[in-house]
Each structure stands twice: as C-alpha cells, then as structure tokens.
Design an enzyme around this catalytic site. Structure first.
Site, PDB file in Angstrom:
ATOM      1  N   SER A  62      10.807 -60.729 -35.754  1.00  0.00           N
ATOM      2  CA  SER A  62       9.617 -60.672 -36.811  1.00  0.00           C
ATOM      3  C   SER A  62       8.863 -59.607 -37.094  1.00  0.00           C
ATOM      4  O   SER A  62       8.342 -59.096 -36.185  1.00  0.00           O
ATOM      5  CB  SER A  62       9.156 -61.937 -37.134  1.00  0.00           C
ATOM      6  OG  SER A  62       9.541 -62.985 -36.905  1.00  0.00           O
ATOM      7  N   HIS A  93      20.074 -66.366 -42.754  1.00  0.00           N
ATOM      8  CA  HIS A  93      19.796 -65.026 -42.215  1.00  0.00           C
ATOM      9  C   HIS A  93      21.160 -64.193 -42.526  1.00  0.00           C
ATOM     10  O   HIS A  93      22.205 -64.767 -42.313  1.00  0.00           O
ATOM     11  CB  HIS A  93      19.587 -64.884 -40.739  1.00  0.00           C
ATOM     12  CG  HIS A  93      18.389 -65.680 -40.392  1.00  0.00           C
ATOM     13  ND1 HIS A  93      17.161 -65.131 -40.464  1.00  0.00           N
ATOM     14  CD2 HIS A  93      18.226 -66.663 -39.621  1.00  0.00           C
ATOM     15  CE1 HIS A  93      16.226 -65.908 -39.949  1.00  0.00           C
ATOM     16  NE2 HIS A  93      16.792 -66.856 -39.435  1.00  0.00           N
ATOM     17  N   HIS A 115      18.965 -68.746 -33.403  1.00  0.00           N
ATOM     18  CA  HIS A 115      18.159 -69.528 -32.238  1.00  0.00           C
ATOM     19  C   HIS A 115      18.669 -70.915 -31.993  1.00  0.00           C
ATOM     20  O   HIS A 115      19.259 -71.515 -32.811  1.00  0.00           O
ATOM     21  CB  HIS A 115      16.589 -69.801 -32.996  1.00  0.00           C
ATOM     22  CG  HIS A 115      15.727 -68.569 -33.572  1.00  0.00           C
ATOM     23  ND1 HIS A 115      16.338 -67.819 -34.599  1.00  0.00           N
ATOM     24  CD2 HIS A 115      15.015 -67.708 -32.819  1.00  0.00           C
ATOM     25  CE1 HIS A 115      15.580 -66.991 -34.771  1.00  0.00           C
ATOM     26  NE2 HIS A 115      14.698 -66.671 -33.778  1.00  0.00           N
ATOM     27  N   TYR A 117      16.947 -73.575 -31.931  1.00  0.00           N
ATOM     28  CA  TYR A 117      16.573 -74.688 -32.578  1.00  0.00           C
ATOM     29  C   TYR A 117      17.448 -75.068 -33.718  1.00  0.00           C
ATOM     30  O   TYR A 117      17.397 -75.893 -34.440  1.00  0.00           O
ATOM     31  CB  TYR A 117      15.281 -74.431 -32.974  1.00  0.00           C
ATOM     32  CG  TYR A 117      14.832 -73.463 -33.894  1.00  0.00           C
ATOM     33  CD1 TYR A 117      14.977 -73.400 -35.144  1.00  0.00           C
ATOM     34  CD2 TYR A 117      14.027 -72.143 -33.173  1.00  0.00           C
ATOM     35  CE1 TYR A 117      14.655 -72.277 -35.911  1.00  0.00           C
ATOM     36  CE2 TYR A 117      13.848 -71.247 -33.983  1.00  0.00           C
ATOM     37  CZ  TYR A 117      14.050 -71.091 -35.320  1.00  0.00           C
ATOM     38  OH  TYR A 117      13.834 -69.989 -36.052  1.00  0.00           O
ATOM     39  N   GLU A 118      18.129 -73.812 -34.128  1.00  0.00           N
ATOM     40  CA  GLU A 118      19.113 -73.929 -35.113  1.00  0.00           C
ATOM     41  C   GLU A 118      20.419 -74.771 -34.924  1.00  0.00           C
ATOM     42  O   GLU A 118      21.133 -75.146 -36.008  1.00  0.00           O
ATOM     43  CB  GLU A 118      19.569 -72.546 -35.884  1.00  0.00           C
ATOM     44  CG  GLU A 118      18.280 -71.889 -36.336  1.00  0.00           C
ATOM     45  CD  GLU A 118      18.655 -70.206 -36.647  1.00  0.00           C
ATOM     46  OE1 GLU A 118      19.605 -70.081 -37.396  1.00  0.00           O
ATOM     47  OE2 GLU A 118      18.331 -69.451 -35.913  1.00  0.00           O
ATOM     48  N   ALA A 145       8.158 -62.333 -32.109  1.00  0.00           N
ATOM     49  CA  ALA A 145       6.627 -62.806 -32.584  1.00  0.00           C
ATOM     50  C   ALA A 145       6.186 -63.875 -31.629  1.00  0.00           C
ATOM     51  O   ALA A 145       7.113 -64.705 -31.305  1.00  0.00           O
ATOM     52  CB  ALA A 145       6.544 -63.119 -33.964  1.00  0.00           C
ATOM     53  N   MET A 243       9.889 -68.636 -29.659  1.00  0.00           N
ATOM     54  CA  MET A 243      11.245 -69.618 -29.431  1.00  0.00           C
ATOM     55  C   MET A 243      12.528 -68.508 -29.361  1.00  0.00           C
ATOM     56  O   MET A 243      13.784 -68.883 -29.659  1.00  0.00           O
ATOM     57  CB  MET A 243      11.412 -70.184 -30.752  1.00  0.00           C
ATOM     58  CG  MET A 243      10.211 -71.012 -30.937  1.00  0.00           C
ATOM     59  SD  MET A 243      10.368 -71.791 -32.663  1.00  0.00           S
ATOM     60  CE  MET A 243       8.440 -72.421 -32.954  1.00  0.00           C
ATOM     61  N   SER A 244      12.392 -67.321 -28.685  1.00  0.00           N
ATOM     62  CA  SER A 244      13.548 -66.605 -28.399  1.00  0.00           C
ATOM     63  C   SER A 244      13.445 -65.550 -27.234  1.00  0.00           C
ATOM     64  O   SER A 244      12.618 -66.132 -26.166  1.00  0.00           O
ATOM     65  CB  SER A 244      13.795 -65.625 -29.589  1.00  0.00           C
ATOM     66  OG  SER A 244      12.596 -64.520 -29.739  1.00  0.00           O
ATOM     67  N   ASN A 267      -0.274 -65.579 -33.987  1.00  0.00           N
ATOM     68  CA  ASN A 267      -1.366 -66.697 -34.153  1.00  0.00           C
ATOM     69  C   ASN A 267      -1.952 -67.073 -32.708  1.00  0.00           C
ATOM     70  O   ASN A 267      -1.224 -66.760 -31.557  1.00  0.00           O
ATOM     71  CB  ASN A 267      -0.566 -68.034 -34.777  1.00  0.00           C
ATOM     72  CG  ASN A 267       0.755 -68.096 -34.022  1.00  0.00           C
ATOM     73  OD1 ASN A 267       1.711 -67.683 -33.823  1.00  0.00           O
ATOM     74  ND2 ASN A 267       0.587 -69.590 -33.243  1.00  0.00           N
ATOM     75  N   HIS A 279       4.553 -71.533 -40.620  1.00  0.00           N
ATOM     76  CA  HIS A 279       5.586 -70.235 -40.551  1.00  0.00           C
ATOM     77  C   HIS A 279       5.080 -69.053 -41.282  1.00  0.00           C
ATOM     78  O   HIS A 279       5.210 -67.857 -41.075  1.00  0.00           O
ATOM     79  CB  HIS A 279       6.859 -70.745 -40.952  1.00  0.00           C
ATOM     80  CG  HIS A 279       8.024 -69.891 -40.794  1.00  0.00           C
ATOM     81  ND1 HIS A 279       8.434 -69.201 -39.970  1.00  0.00           N
ATOM     82  CD2 HIS A 279       8.531 -69.210 -41.938  1.00  0.00           C
ATOM     83  CE1 HIS A 279       9.357 -68.138 -39.977  1.00  0.00           C
ATOM     84  NE2 HIS A 279       9.694 -68.424 -41.438  1.00  0.00           N
TER      85      HIS A 279
END
Ligand code: HPA
Length: 311
Positions: A62, A93, A115, A117-118, A145, A243-244, A267, A279
């Site tokens: 990101s 994507h 990812h 989580y997908e 990120a 997450m990556s 954040n 998000h």
C-alpha cells in the site's frame, strides 16, 4: 453374543483407522509441493524482452503503487497470463508484473500481491515472489503497511524492517522440501540483509528523511488486533504488525535471495491508542506517506545499481 459384538466393533474400528491412514496421504502429498508447478519452467516460459536481465524485484505494498509511473516500462505481464498463479482478481486486485528500468536499473515490480486471509494457501501466496526469483532477481525489496505497537513509531513513519516474528502464520516451507528451490532448513539469523539496510539508511539520510528500525510481525488477518493481542505481540518483541511480507521473506531466503523490507506505519494498534482501526484509515495514511516511500525506494535502487555496476 456380547463377545461377537465387541469383536465386530474392533474390526470395524481397525478398518476405519486403516482407511484414514492410507487415504489421508497420497503419493502426491509426498512429492515436494512446488514440483506440481515447476517454477523454473514457468519462469522460462515467460518471454521477457531480449537482453532484459532484472536485478531487483520490488513488491508494491500500500502506498508504493505510484512508483510504477516512474519506471521506464519494457513489458507488462498480467498475472492471469501465468499458469498456476493465484487468481488475484478474486480479491478485486489486478495483479501484474511490470518489467522496466528504475534509475537505469533493470527491475521487476510486483504490482499486486495476494494474502493468506483471502483464502489462498501459503504456497500460493509466495508463488509470485518465487517466480520473480526464478526470473533472475537476486535482491527483493518488500514494502507494506503496518500498525505500530510502540508510541515512538507513529503513523506516517517509515520503518526499515530489521527482523521478523513468523510464529503466528503457517510457514510457507512446510511440506516436503523442494531441493530445486533451497535447503530444508533455512538460516534466519539475518533475514533482512544488513548491507541493504545500511544502503536504505544512507538513502534516507541523503533525502533528509527519517527512517526508523523495527521488528515486523505477520499475522493472518483480516482482523486488526485487540488491545490484548497488541500488548502480547509487543511483549514478544514485535514493534509493528501486518498481514504480509514475512512469508515472502521466508520463501526468498529459502532461495538465497537478499531481502530489504520497508514498512509504512499507518496506524497505532490499540495497546497504544484505543481508537480502533479501519481499512480506510490505513489506506489513507499509506497514500499520504507513499510519496516519501517512493523517493526512498527509488534512491535505494539507484545506490544498489551503482554498487553492482562497480563490482
Ligand atoms: N494490524 C495488522 N495489519 C495492518 C495494520 C494493523 O494495525 N495496519 C496496517 N496493516
């Protein structure tokens, strides 16, 4: 009568056990997992422009997507043209490799990653970086990120990843080892190359930017952390969480590729600020800090290229 019933029950139980143990593991499971999609063949089948020999791979997290506009593009390869690629359109994507020159250095941009989580397997998640390595890159810059669990790493800060914690995700190397890719047991004492990190810091100094250091932890997502989770991760020694990246670093180190990781803090986690994370907030901060990240990555690539040319 009772005895016969008991014997029948025992025979049935033994039969069920046999079915489970013999059918659970097929011969295919015993093969190195990556053999079913011969990565070298796939990499060889990707027709890259003649004479183009990529040196550096860059995974666009990101905020870093605008760097694609700064590349002198030689070729664009959509992921859906590559057999066995995870179908990234499922996640909305558009995935593609962009081959070209950045600061005169031949690079491959990985524009779009998938990812865990997908719903992809870890092996699918790391396939795009493995193919990049098979296409010849010896250095990969991973960007992402992250949420910060330390007050001193604030939203908008750029962090040079100096180590990671992988313990909360499945390791992408689980399964029979593919000796074509690398050794069974992989050293992780310097997962993020110290020399590449020093180059990134030198680039930051020249740009008058602050580049901090930190330990990145990958979690599966897609949930953001609870306050207790963030406190726990911080106490383990993690500074930032996302997450990556870690699974990609493991797959690349397995193949002997040098890795540099740059994270944009988007954040605070709820152990620092209890406001909650969305998000949209993550995306907004990544876009805001992206300009700095583009400059930093660009100068780092230039310096790596200059060093290679002088070798
Ligand atoms: N947690 C996990 N992943 C993230 C975060 C976070 O707070 N921010 C950006 N990616």
């Amino acid at each position: 009568m009772k005895k016969t019933k008991l014997i029948s029950a025992l025979i049935l139980a033994a039969f069920v056990c046999f079915i489970f143990t013999s059918c659970g593991q097929t011969e295919k499971d015993m093969e190195p997992k990556s053999a079913e999609y011969d990565l070298q063949n796939i990499a060889d089948s990707i027709e890259t422009a003649e004479g183009f020999e990529p040196q550096i791979g860059i995974v666009l997290g990101s905020g870093l997507h605008p760097i694609a506009d700064e590349v002198e593009v030689v070729q664009v390869i959509p992921y859906d043209e590559i057999p066995v690629f995870p179908d990234s359109t499922v996640a909305g994507h558009e995935g593609r490799y962009i081959l070209g020159y950045l600061e005169g250095v031949p690079v491959i941009l990985m524009d779009g990653r998938v990812h865990y989580y997908e719903g992809y397997t870890m092996e699918e998640v790391v396939t795009p970086v493995r193919i990049m390595a098979k296409m010849g890159v010896k250095t990969v810059i991973l960007t992402n990120a992250s949420g910060s669990m330390r007050e001193e790493l604030a939203p908008g800060d750029l962090v040079c990843i100096n180590d990671h914690i992988s313990s909360f995700i499945p390791n992408p190397l689980i399964g029979q080892n593919d000796d074509e890719l690398g050794e069974r047991f992989v050293d992780m004492s310097e997962a993020y190359d110290p020399h590449l990190r020093s180059i990134a810091h030198e680039a930051a100094r020249e740009l008058g930017m602050e580049l901090k250091d930190g330990v990145y932890m990958q979690v599966t997502g897609p949930t953001y952390e609870t306050p207790a989770e963030a406190r726990a991760y911080a106490s383990f020694g993690a500074d930032i969480v996302g997450m990556s990246t870690v699974c990609e670093t493991i797959a690349l180190r397995h193949m002997g590729v040098n890795v540099l990781g740059i994270s944009c803090v988007t954040n605070y986690c709820p152990n620092v600020v209890r406001e909650g994370t969305s998000h949209e907030e993550v995306q907004e901060m990544a876009d805001k800090a992206g300009g700095g990240m583009v400059k930093l990555v660009r100068l780092t690539v230039k310096k790596i290229g200059e060093e290679r040319a002088a070798e």
